[in-house]
Design a protein around this motif. Structure first.
Motif, PDB file in Angstrom:
ATOM      1  N   GLN A  13       0.750  -0.955   0.468  1.00 15.18           N
ATOM      2  CA  GLN A  13      -0.224  -0.039   0.187  1.00 15.18           C
ATOM      3  C   GLN A  13       0.347   1.191  -0.024  1.00 15.18           C
ATOM      4  O   GLN A  13       2.008   1.300   0.199  1.00 15.18           O
ATOM      5  CB  GLN A  13      -1.068   0.145   1.094  1.00 15.18           C
ATOM      6  CG  GLN A  13      -1.885  -1.057   1.225  1.00 15.18           C
ATOM      7  CD  GLN A  13      -2.962  -0.796   2.724  1.00 15.18           C
ATOM      8  OE1 GLN A  13      -3.273  -0.512   3.808  1.00 15.18           O
ATOM      9  NE2 GLN A  13      -4.000  -1.060   2.091  1.00 15.18           N
ATOM     10  N   ALA A  14       0.297   2.633  -1.109  1.00 16.24           N
ATOM     11  CA  ALA A  14       1.490   3.685  -1.101  1.00 16.24           C
ATOM     12  C   ALA A  14       1.567   4.148   0.970  1.00 16.24           C
ATOM     13  O   ALA A  14       0.832   3.950   1.899  1.00 16.24           O
ATOM     14  CB  ALA A  14      -0.069   4.804  -0.726  1.00 16.24           C
ATOM     15  N   LEU A  86       6.697   4.765  -0.078  1.00 15.72           N
ATOM     16  CA  LEU A  86       6.355   4.094  -1.328  1.00 15.72           C
ATOM     17  C   LEU A  86       4.820   4.779  -1.995  1.00 15.72           C
ATOM     18  O   LEU A  86       4.094   5.445  -1.085  1.00 15.72           O
ATOM     19  CB  LEU A  86       6.132   2.593  -2.164  1.00 15.72           C
ATOM     20  CG  LEU A  86       7.136   1.802  -1.650  1.00 15.72           C
ATOM     21  CD1 LEU A  86       7.430   0.289  -1.503  1.00 15.72           C
ATOM     22  CD2 LEU A  86       8.227   2.179  -2.987  1.00 15.72           C
ATOM     23  N   LYS A  87       5.012   5.346  -2.979  1.00 14.66           N
ATOM     24  CA  LYS A  87       3.851   6.242  -4.011  1.00 14.66           C
ATOM     25  C   LYS A  87       3.225   5.157  -5.148  1.00 14.66           C
ATOM     26  O   LYS A  87       3.772   4.544  -5.644  1.00 14.66           O
ATOM     27  CB  LYS A  87       3.873   7.616  -4.562  1.00 14.66           C
ATOM     28  CG  LYS A  87       5.000   8.485  -3.305  1.00 14.66           C
ATOM     29  CD  LYS A  87       5.140   9.591  -4.253  1.00 14.66           C
ATOM     30  CE  LYS A  87       5.902  10.370  -2.801  1.00 14.66           C
ATOM     31  NZ  LYS A  87       6.610  11.707  -3.493  1.00 14.66           N
ATOM     32  N   ASP A  90       5.290   4.902  -8.253  1.00 17.52           N
ATOM     33  CA  ASP A  90       6.530   3.725  -7.900  1.00 17.52           C
ATOM     34  C   ASP A  90       6.439   3.322  -8.294  1.00 17.52           C
ATOM     35  O   ASP A  90       7.773   2.299  -8.246  1.00 17.52           O
ATOM     36  CB  ASP A  90       7.257   3.586  -6.383  1.00 17.52           C
ATOM     37  CG  ASP A  90       6.914   5.053  -5.727  1.00 17.52           C
ATOM     38  OD1 ASP A  90       7.283   5.190  -4.686  1.00 17.52           O
ATOM     39  OD2 ASP A  90       8.325   5.563  -6.254  1.00 17.52           O
ATOM     40  N   THR A  91       4.683   2.508  -9.123  1.00 17.85           N
ATOM     41  CA  THR A  91       4.764   1.130  -9.355  1.00 17.85           C
ATOM     42  C   THR A  91       5.346   0.770 -11.028  1.00 17.85           C
ATOM     43  O   THR A  91       5.378   1.811 -11.543  1.00 17.85           O
ATOM     44  CB  THR A  91       3.203   0.855  -9.745  1.00 17.85           C
ATOM     45  OG1 THR A  91       2.628   0.939  -8.778  1.00 17.85           O
ATOM     46  CG2 THR A  91       2.491  -0.609 -10.619  1.00 17.85           C
ATOM     47  N   VAL A 121       2.466  -0.179  -6.264  1.00 19.30           N
ATOM     48  CA  VAL A 121       2.057   0.281  -4.977  1.00 19.30           C
ATOM     49  C   VAL A 121       0.425   0.861  -5.067  1.00 19.30           C
ATOM     50  O   VAL A 121       0.065   1.553  -6.173  1.00 19.30           O
ATOM     51  CB  VAL A 121       3.008   1.322  -5.116  1.00 19.30           C
ATOM     52  CG1 VAL A 121       2.767   2.764  -3.276  1.00 19.30           C
ATOM     53  CG2 VAL A 121       4.223   1.259  -4.861  1.00 19.30           C
TER      54      VAL A 121
END
Length: 123
Positions: A13-14, A86-87, A90-91, A121
């Motif tokens: 998850q973000a 993580l955002k 960033d995937t 993410v």
């Protein structure tokens, strides 16, 4: 010849964290600068982070500075990428890279690539 195998990718998850690992074969691992690159769907491959062969110098792409940390353990022939905060952006598929004649700041200086590990993410 150097073979690179990434691990540690997955769904998070973000705001969460993941640590990627890249295990390298070969006795000359400690002579290579190492890097991480990523490629999101529909986008070009992007530089993420790099580390010198001694581990004394590290470099980061602007989009990950302050959130990601690259490190290496030459006794284990392994390079790591700790990813925090993580955002969704960033995937991507994250690729490990080995560079003998460059600092691994550009894909054009990469001598060996891993096959990649997917990081997703969710928002």
């Amino acid at each position: 010849q150097v073979q690179l195998v990434e691990s540690g990718g997955g769904l998070v998850q973000a705001g969460g964290s993941l640590r990627l690992s890249c295990a390298a074969s070969g006795r000359t691992f400690s002579t290579y600068a190492m890097g991480w690159f990523r490629q999101a769907p529909g986008k070009e491959r992007e530089f993420v982070a790099a580390i010198s062969w001694t581990g004394g110098r590290t470099y980061y792409g602007d989009s990950v500075k302050g959130r990601f940390t690259i490190s290496r353990d030459n006794t284990k022939n392994t390079v790591y990428l700790q990813m925090n905060s993580l955002k969704p952006e960033d995937t991507a598929v994250y690729y490990c890279a080995a560079c003998q004649g460059s600092s691994c700041l550009s894909e054009y200086g990469v001598d060996y690539w891993g096959k990649g590990t997917l990081v997703t993410v969710s928002s």
